[in-house]
Every structure is written in structure tokens, then in C-alpha cells.
Design an enzyme around this catalytic site. Structure first.
Site, PDB file in Angstrom:
ATOM      1  N   ASP A 291     -45.108   4.275   4.388  1.00 48.45           N
ATOM      2  CA  ASP A 291     -44.277   4.858   5.538  1.00 48.45           C
ATOM      3  C   ASP A 291     -45.212   4.586   6.546  1.00 48.45           C
ATOM      4  O   ASP A 291     -46.473   4.967   6.021  1.00 48.45           O
ATOM      5  CB  ASP A 291     -43.847   6.139   4.527  1.00 48.45           C
ATOM      6  CG  ASP A 291     -42.640   6.421   5.365  1.00 48.45           C
ATOM      7  OD1 ASP A 291     -42.913   6.168   6.753  1.00 48.45           O
ATOM      8  OD2 ASP A 291     -42.355   7.208   5.175  1.00 48.45           O
TER       9      ASP A 291
HETATM   10  C1  NOJ Z   1     -40.908   7.302   8.807  1.00 45.40           C
HETATM   11  C2  NOJ Z   1     -39.843   8.003   7.453  1.00 45.40           C
HETATM   12  O1  NOJ Z   1     -40.261   8.720   6.915  1.00 45.40           O
HETATM   13  C3  NOJ Z   1     -39.083   6.609   7.429  1.00 45.40           C
HETATM   14  O2  NOJ Z   1     -38.460   6.733   6.979  1.00 45.40           O
HETATM   15  C4  NOJ Z   1     -39.059   5.566   9.304  1.00 45.40           C
HETATM   16  O3  NOJ Z   1     -38.358   5.276   8.041  1.00 45.40           O
HETATM   17  C5  NOJ Z   1     -40.021   5.269   9.627  1.00 45.40           C
HETATM   18  N1  NOJ Z   1     -40.869   6.916   9.993  1.00 45.40           N
HETATM   19  C6  NOJ Z   1     -40.042   4.654  10.782  1.00 45.40           C
HETATM   20  O4  NOJ Z   1     -39.370   5.269  11.129  1.00 45.40           O
END
Ligand code: NOJ
Length: 758
Positions: A291
Site C-alpha cells: 500500500d
Molecule cells: C492508499 C489506500 O489504502 C489504497 O487502498 C489505495 O489503493 C492506495 N492508497 C493508492 O491510492
């Protein structure tokens, strides 16, 4: 040996000519050979480069997110980046791909990822709302449409589906998933993966999907985003992991790990989750992207000393790609050179990344997803129609006393009141991809489009919900003081035969970082509702929201409540379809609605405890100040017709390992209009090596039934149905007594006993 090397080299060279020769196309059969061949030509620096994902900021998409953009561009030119996110538009994608393809030594194409969560341009209901339809075909279709609209803009990889089980309405991201049930979420996971990826990842109308967040993220303590998750292995395997396993088996191309710790180990650094469970036990061969910054976040977790240490932990644990975290860039090469990390681990990660790229057909044509011609082929009007169909299937009728809905033809004056009644933005919800601001049909517009000339509609906003700018990045400033619109609303209400009150949450009240300690109707909404109620009690409350809300007062005092979530582009038309009876509501809650926020986390599939419900004592598991159980249970939803369930029949009361039994229940439509009933089947394992839930969903069937007609739902139970993750840490079926339950929701159930022996 010599001969082998030569073949490898030839194979390798031929990839980069992009010839039309069918021999070098990305047929699955040859993928492994091709991956190995490319890998054998890569330097360590190039391998590590594949494991890095950059945010597409600088002049590609608009404002920079920070960092040294010149340096990023240089790395792109050297082929030292594996993928990018947030590069939006065919032109920007092509530009980035060209920088890479025309300058780098090996010309390994980039992937382009984006959060396409519930539609790209045409916005569908937020996932929690869409799950309320229980309509897997519809959910697959909305993913297929989102994929098509994404590729038309160059995006070839979505960070969806989010399949975190979430049991806590305080958690803002509950809107992004499918609620509290592992079985239902598993089914949705498969539907979504199939919708995004189709049958063939190299089809330029499909995109790669991501199962996220692996794992446990939805069970954040206290419902507070990014918080620690404290569950044991048994709960993890029985509750959290099944949807992920289903997605892996459905062939999801990528996984995303999670920000949280589980039992004090960051998911991103968990070897047991990533290498053992996902890659070894489930034999899954895609790649795991971290993430955003989650590798580096192991430093504040107190798990890694610095970026290099974080990179070491993450790569050993099996995280293959670093999303905008800078840890792999800072540390991986050095770690390998100094012998801290075995290059075999790097090879494994790169092999996985290349495999996905080959399957996507990117080696055949790196520009296949940056084709501006595709844009003109997208049937946006048709997509809107689909969005309306799915939206109305997602609307849950929670209460309908005296059948005040659908609005009778005799009603000639309706007051539409509330801060969200004419809000064209909130229904687009959070995680809206390229869904334009204020692009939804509002409830007011939908109703005006639908009612006949003889019905008068008046409107008053009453109060504003949020003031100032609404954005993904900042919390909403809730209006707590401006009451100036209330008198107008009260006057319009007193002057109308019926009130349609539209309340709920702003689009940016739920979503990432939007955990709330209170889940009632925020700001002055309750005050407005009570003032209106004083002058007109004939109120149908329409809720627009991303999480279960605390609506106990409304449930006790209003005749009708409609849960309309954030339904996307066609929201208002879909809501009007339901309010006016053009569509008979059929949806059922995928999540429990509480009586009070203090009940959270609240879920139907809880354990019995040693002190289950007993009205005769105080010393049992309950809260003394409210009634036990939810306000509206999981699986609940009404219709404009009534359904009567016959006594369920079981083909035999016992079975063994080689056999199966069938549970059958007949359902009759006893009302006046055709309707759809979602028949639910639950099961309880009475005594097991580990405590089992009081009930767990094991099947459901959607029956379209005409007035007076009877149809049957049938569920087959075999040893697979009874399997669970036992105390010994194995998925097995244990002998014993089971209780089968069938009915219209998780509380209103008829029960039958079943015995299983090996
Ligand atoms: C953080 C989020 O937790 C995740 O779900 C997302 O895909 C990413 N950012 C990218 O934007």
C-alpha cells in the site's frame, strides 16, 4: 548450456521487436519461458527497478506530489521503474511509456494503476451499497464497464476489489468493501475479478485487478483507520482470509498488502501472510504491491530502523513492489550486494511482475492501453443505463409502515427536504476516480423527471451539511450553527401531503481516513428532521451514506426509511424509481445497523459466548442500557410485496463424507406486485474444536416471483460446506451436529438439524 543461453537471448531479443509473429505473442504456454529469458538479461539495478512504483505526478498529470521529479524521470528513462499510479489520460500514459520504452536498455513496459473502485467515469454505487443488491452478475457487469472506461483512458490496472471484512461502522472505509460477511464478500470478490479481468488479461478491454488490503485492515481496533488489528490465527483464517483466497483462486493478477499490524506484526512485513499463506499455501503466482508507503511505514510502527531495514523486512516477507515508498529504491541493491538479501528473492518478485506484464500483453504492444481510438467506442449512455439498473437494485427498504411507499398516485403535493435532496455530488461518493464533481442526478431531479404533471414538488434544503471545500484530502467542516433554512423547510413540509426527507453523509465523510466516533446524522440534520416531523409525520426518509448510520429515532418515529447509499451517477433516477414504485426494492443489508454507536463492532456472525442472551439475568453478554442486537440485521430488507416461506425440507437428516443433502424452501409471493426475494441460508456448527459463530451465511438465491406464484430455493450441503479452519490450523470438516437456517434475513430464520459423520 551454451545452446540454452543462445535460445534465451534470441527469445529475449525477439520480444523487443514487437513483431506480429505469433510465436512471440504472449500465449500463456510460453509465458514462463519468456519471463525467465527477460530476467536472465537483467542487471540487479534493473530488477530492483521493476519493484518500484511511482506516483504519476510532475508534468504527466498535473501538480507534483513532491519528491525529486527530475530524478524520477531519469529513472524512468533508464528502465528503473516497474509501474506508475495516478497517470491519467491516454496522452500522459503514452508519454510515460515512451520515456521508458524509447530510452531504456531492456524496454520492459510499465503498468499503470489507479483506484477505480466503483466506476471510472460512469459511477456505480459505492461497493457497500452495490453489495446490498446481492446480484453477482450485476456486480461483475459494473466492473466490466469500469474496466472498459479505464482502458479508454490508458489505465490498465485497478486497485480493486477491496475485500476487507469490516464490522465497524465507525471505520470510514467500510463503504469501500462488501460488509461483514466472508461468504458474501468472497462471492463479490470473484465477480469483481471476473468483471475487471474478463477471460483473458491480454484483451485490451480488460484491466488487471487487485485484491486488497492483505490482510485484516477492516478490523482496525475501535474502527479507527490504520489502527492495530488484534485477532488470532483462527479468526484471521475463518473470517478475514476467505475472500482473499477466493480472489486468488479466481486468478486476480495482483494483491495489495495493508497498513495495519496484525498481532503486532505489520501486514507488509508478514512473511506468514504473504510468502506462506498466499504464495505457498494458495499457490498464487501474481505479485503483491505494497500500500502507499506501507513499507516505509514499518519505521513508525517501530518494526524497522530505517528505509533500508524496512526494505529488507518487506522483501523477505514477500512484498514485491514498493508503492511510492522509496524503501526499495533506497535499500534493495545494497542489501543484495552486502549479502543481507538473497538475489533469489528479488528474482522471485521480478518474475511475478514480468509474468503479469506478459499476461497483459504489454510485451506485444506496450501502447495497447493508450489508444485514443478506444475512447470513441465507449458506450457511455448505455453505461448510465446500467448504472441506473444497478443503483436501484442496491436500495434497501428498511421500514414502510402502512405502505406509505410507493408514493400513491393520489398524493399531489410532495415536499422534498434536506441538505442532500438536491446534492449532485454526494451520490458520487468517495474514491470516485474520474467521476465528475456534481455529476450525479439528485433526488430532487430524479423525482421531477418521474412524476406526472399533476403532482407538485416543492423543495427546501433546510440546513447545509458540510461547509467549505469538500475534498479527498481534508476532513469535512460540518455545519453546526446555521439554522436559517429551517423555517422554510417547516413551512414547505406543513404545506405538503407527504415529505421526502433526504439526509445522510457527505461524500467525503466516509472513505480513507474518515473514521468517526459518532455515526448519527451529523450537524443539524436531526434538528431539521424533528422540526419537520412536528408539522408533518408523513415522512419517507431517504438516506444517502457510505456507512451504517445510527438512526434509532427515525426508526421509532417515521413511517418509512429507504437506505439509498451513495448510488453514483444515476442516483436520483434510481431512487425515484423505487419511491414511485417503478422498481420494487429487493436489496438486503450487507452489514448490521446499530441501535447505538456503542454497540460497534456489530456483526451477526458473532460467537455465542459462555453467557448468551438470557432475559432473566443481568450477568449475560449484553449492554444494560439498550435492547440487545442490531436495529436492522444483516440480510434485512423489505419489498412492496410480501413473501411467505413454507417449512424448509431437508433431503436427509444425516450424511457422511461422500454424500450430500439438499435443503429446499418454497417461497410464495403473497402480495399484489412482482418482486425479488433474496433467500438466505445459514449454518451453525454446534460443537467444534474452536468456537464457531452462532450462524454464518453459506448460500443465497435470488428468486423473481410473481404475485400468487411459488418458487423454491435449493441449497446443497456437502463436506465442503461444513469446512472451517480448525483449532489445529487446517481447513477441515468435523463430525457432529449442525443447525441449518433459512429465511429472508439473518434473524428471521427457520431451523433444521443435520448430523454429519465421516
Ligand atoms: C492508499 C489506500 O489504502 C489504497 O487502498 C489505495 O489503493 C492506495 N492508497 C493508492 O491510492
Amino acid at each position: 548450456m551454451k545452446k540454452f543461453k543462445l535460445t534465451v537471448l534470441l527469445l529475449g531479443v525477439s520480444f523487443f521487436t514487437y513483431s506480429q509473429n505469433s510465436e512471440i505473442k504472449s500465449s500463456v504456454k510460453n509465458v514462463e519461458q519468456k519471463v525467465d529469458s527477460v530476467l536472465s538479461m537483467m542487471t540487479l539495478e534493473e530488477k530492483v527497478g521493476q519493484m518500484i512504483q511511482y506516483n504519476g505526478s510532475w508534468d504527466l498529470t498535473g501538480p507534483a506530489s513532491g519528491g525529486d521529479n527530475k530524478q524520477k524521470e531519469e529513472r524512468l528513462k533508464k528502465g528503473l521503474v516497474g509501474s506508475m499510479l495516478n497517470v491519467l489520460s491516454v496522452e500522459a500514459v503514452e508519454k510515460a511509456q515512451r520515456l521508458n520504452m524509447e530510452n531504456s536498455r531492456l524496454k520492459i513496459p510499465l503498468m499503470f494503476g489507479y483506484d477505480v473502485i466503483h466506476g471510472y467515469k460512469t459511477i456505480f454505487p459505492v461497493p457497500l451499497g452495490e453489495t446490498a443488491s446481492w446480484d453477482l452478475e450485476a456486480m461483475e457487469e459494473s466492473a466490466r464497464i469500469a474496466a472498459l472506461e479505464s482502458v479508454a483512458e490508458g489505465v490498465n490496472w485497478t486497485f480493486s476489489p477491496m475485500i476487507d471484512i469490516s464490522r465497524d461502522a465507525r471505520w470510514g472505509r467500510i463503504m469501500e468493501g462488501s460488509g461483514e460477511d466472508p461468504y458474501l464478500t468472497s462471492k463479490v470478490a470473484v465477480a469483481k475479478v471476473n468483471g475487471y479481468q474478463g477471460n483473458d488479461l491480454s484483451d485490451p478491454k480488460t484491466i488487471a485487478a487487485t485484491a486488497k488490503h492483505f490482510a485484516g485492515y477492516g478490523l482496525a481496533e475501535g474502527g479507527k483507520d490504520y489502527n492495530a488489528v488484534n485477532i488470532g490465527q483462527n479468526e484471521l483464517h475463518n473470517v478475514v482470509l476467505p475472500p482473499f483466497q477466493a480472489a486468488a483462486e479466481a486468478g486476480v493478477a495482483t494483491f495489495m498488502n495493508a497498513f495495519n499490524t496484525i498481532d503486532n506484526i505489520p501486514a507488509t512485513g508478514s512473511e506468514s501472510l504473504q510468502r506462506e499463506t498466499l504464495k505457498k499455501d494458495w499457490n498464487w503466482n501474481g505479485f503483491i504491491v505494497s500500500d502507499w508507503g506501507s513499507i516505509t511505514e514499518m519505521i513508525p510502527h517501530g518494526f524497522a530502523r530505517d528505509k533500508v531495514h524496512a526494505a529488507e523486512i518487506a522483501v523477505k516477507a514477500g512484498s514485491d513492489m514498493d508503492m511510492e515508498g522509496g524503501a526499495y529504491e533506497a535499500g534493495l541493491e545494497k542489501l543484495v550486494e552486502e549479502g543481507q538479501v538473497d538475489e533469489k528473492l528479488i528474482d522471485d518478485a521480478v518474475r511475478r511482475i514480468l509474468r503479469v506484464k506478459f499476461k497483459m500483453g504489454l510485451f506485444d504492444d506496450p501502447y495497447r492501453y493508450s489508444n485514443s481510438k478506444l475512447k470513441n467506442q465507449v458506450p457511455y449512455d448505455e453505461h448510465r443505463q446500467k448504472a441506473r439498473e444497478i443503483a436501484r437494485k442496491s436500495i434497501v427498504l428498511l421500514k414502510n409502515e402502512n405502505d406509505i411507499l410507493p408514493v400513491a398516485n393520489s398524493v399531489k403535493k410532495i415536499a422534498v427536504i434536506g441538505p442532500l435532496a438536491d446534492d449532485k455530488d454526494t451520490p458520487i461518493g468517495n474514491w470516485r476516480a474520474q467521476g465528475e464533481k456534481n455529476s450525479a442526478v439528485s433526488v430532487l431531479e430524479g423525482l421531477k423527471n418521474a412524476v406526472g404533471a399533476s403532482t407538485e414538488i416543492t423543495y427546501a434544503k433546510g440546513v447545509t451539511l458540510g461547509q467549505g471545500e469538500r475534498s479527498f484530502l481534508f476532513p469535512l467542516d460540518i455545519n453546526e450553527t446555521d439554522r436559517s433554512g429551517i423555517p422554510d423547510a417547516v413551512e414547505k413540509a406543513s404545506d405538503a401531503e407527504m415529505v421526502i426527507m433526504v439526509l445522510g453523509e457527505d461524500a467525503f465523510q466516509s472513505g480513507e481516513g474518515r473514521s468517526q466516533a459518532n455515526i448519527g446524522l451529523a450537524g443539524l440534520q436531526m434538528e431539521l428532521l424533528k422540526e419537520v416531523h412536528k408539522v408533518n409525520q408523513n415522512i419517507a426518509l431517504v438516506l444517502i451514506n457510505g456507512r451504517p448510520l445510527e438512526i434509532t429515532w427515525a426508526a421509532e418515529n417515521l413511517p418509512a426509511i429507504v437506505e439509498a447509499w451513495q448510488l453514483g451517477t444515476e442516483s436520483g433516477n434510481a431512487i425515484a424509481d423505487v419511491l414511485l414504485g417503478k422498481y420494487n426494492p429487493s436489496a438486503k443489508l450487507p452489514v448490521s445497523f446499530p441501535r447505538a454507536v456503542g454497540q460497534e463492532p456489530l456483526y451477526y456472525n458473532h460467537k455465542n459466548t459462555g453467557r448468551p442472551y438470557s432475559p432473566e439475568h443481568v450477568t449475560f453478554s449484553h449492554y444494560t442500557d439498550i435492547e440487545n442486537g442490531p436495529l436492522y440485521p444483516f440480510g434485512f430488507g423489505l419489498s412492496y410485496t410480501t413473501f411467505e416461506y413454507a417449512k424448509p425440507e431437508l433431503s436427509a437428516s444425516e450424511f457422511n463424507a461422500n454424500g450430500s443433502v439438499t435443503l429446499r424452501v418454497a417461497v410464495t409471493n403473497t402480495g399484489d406486485v412482482a418482486g425479488k426475494e433474496i433467500v438466505q441460508f445459514y449454518l451453525r456448527d454446534m460443537v467444534a474444536s474452536a468456537a464457531r459463530p452462532v450462524k454464518e451465511l453459506k448460500g443465497f438465491e435470488l428468486l423473481e416471483i410473481k404475485p400468487g406464484e411459488t418458487k423454491s430455493a435449493e441449497f446443497t450441503i456437502d463436506r465442503e460446506t461444513l469446512k472451517f479452519y480448525t483449532a489445529e490450523g487446517k481447513w477441515e470438516t468435523e463430525e457432529g451436529e449442525f443447525e441449518l437456517m433459512v429465511g429472508p434475513n439473518s434473524e428471521d430464520l427457520q431451523r433444521i438439524n443435520l448430523k454429519y459423520s465421516k
